[in-house]
Design an enzyme around this catalytic site. Structure first.
Site, PDB file in Angstrom:
ATOM      1  N   ASP A   1     -12.934  12.766  15.882  1.00 19.72           N
ATOM      2  CA  ASP A   1     -13.138  11.420  15.347  1.00 19.72           C
ATOM      3  C   ASP A   1     -14.609  11.050  15.504  1.00 19.72           C
ATOM      4  OD1 ASP A   1     -10.437  11.550  15.059  1.00 19.72           O
ATOM      5  OD2 ASP A   1      -9.973   9.824  16.327  1.00 19.72           O
TER       6      ASP A   1
ATOM      7  N   ASP B   1      -0.257   5.967   7.738  1.00 16.91           N
ATOM      8  CA  ASP B   1      -0.305   5.519   9.124  1.00 16.91           C
ATOM      9  C   ASP B   1       0.664   4.358   9.275  1.00 16.91           C
ATOM     10  OD1 ASP B   1      -2.415   7.331   9.343  1.00 16.91           O
ATOM     11  OD2 ASP B   1      -3.888   5.794   8.834  1.00 16.91           O
TER      12      ASP B   1
END
Length: 242
Positions: free
Chosen positions: A8, A130
């Site tokens: 990330d 998500d």
């Protein structure tokens, strides 16, 4: 089962968030290429990158430079998600050498456009779904829609046959070291024939074994590798042997 170690990116650095909360961030170093090569040396055959800045509309330039350097340094197929909202971004990012892009918010907000992009770039676009309490979250997880995750997956499949995969993340599990939402994954897997990538909460080798036993095509693993809860060599061996 494919294993995708996660990197990330925020301001060009490797970080991890808890439950997508930008105020609950851990920075793991200055150079994400270092982690990319570490995962490659440990047996990774592919990498999952996330542009956390672009995901919430911030300047992605440093993260895109980091992604390009990772691709060039490793030669591994890399997929990137975060802020992929128009065709210009798709062309730019694929031009960096990325193998696959994950489209999240726009897959929900503009499903017809997303389907058309999948047809234009077959096998190169995945839907990032998500979920928070089963509902699709968007805009860097800052907003929660009223659309059930499974309903979105089925709608996208009805529109195109060219989606590369669904990256399915249970936000409540992400970065929390609490194990995946196996029930949610099983429900999503039974609802569509799109290849499914489990993401969020994969913490132990038993979690990996259970995903393999569920015939999960792939899994993204993040914080547990950075914190040392799991060794990537062991993860890869289980994914390949079972």
């Amino acid at each position: 089962m494919e294993i995708w170690p996660a990197i990330d990116l925020r301001h060009g650095k490797p970080v991890r968030l808890k439950q997508g909360d930008y105020d609950r961030q851990t920075i793991f170093g200055d150079d994400p290429v270092e982690f990319a090569k570490r995962w490659q040396d440990a047996g990774a055959k592919r990498l999952h990158l996330v542009d956390l800045d672009a995901a919430r509309g911030d300047d992605p330039e440093r993260n895109r430079d980091a992604a390009k350097r990772i691709v060039e340094a490793t030669g591994l197929p890399c997929q990137l998600g975060g802020g992929v909202r128009d065709e210009a971004a798709i062309e730019l990012l694929l031009g960096l050498g990325l193998a696959r892009l994950v489209v999240g918010s726009q897959a929900l907000k503009q499903p017809a456009w997303f389907a058309s992009m999948c047809d234009r770039y077959p096998g190169q676009l995945a839907a990032g779904i998500d979920a928070r309490d089963g509902m699709v979250a968007t805009d860097g997880w800052l907003e929660t829609s009223t659309t059930p995750a499974i309903e979105l997956a089925q709608d996208l499949r009805s529109r195109t046959a060219n989606i590369a995969a669904i990256i399915y993340t249970d936000i409540a599990r992400d970065g929390m070291m609490s194990g995946p939402n196996f029930d949610g994954l099983a429900q999503m897997a039974s609802a569509t024939d799109i290849p499914l990538v489990a993401s969020g909460g994969v913490t132990t080798l038993d979690d990996v074994r259970q995903l393999v036993e569920m015939d999960m095509p792939a899994a993204i693993i993040g914080r547990s590798l950075y914190d040392g809860a799991m060794n990537l060599e062991d993860v890869v061996q289980i994914a390949n042997d079972l």
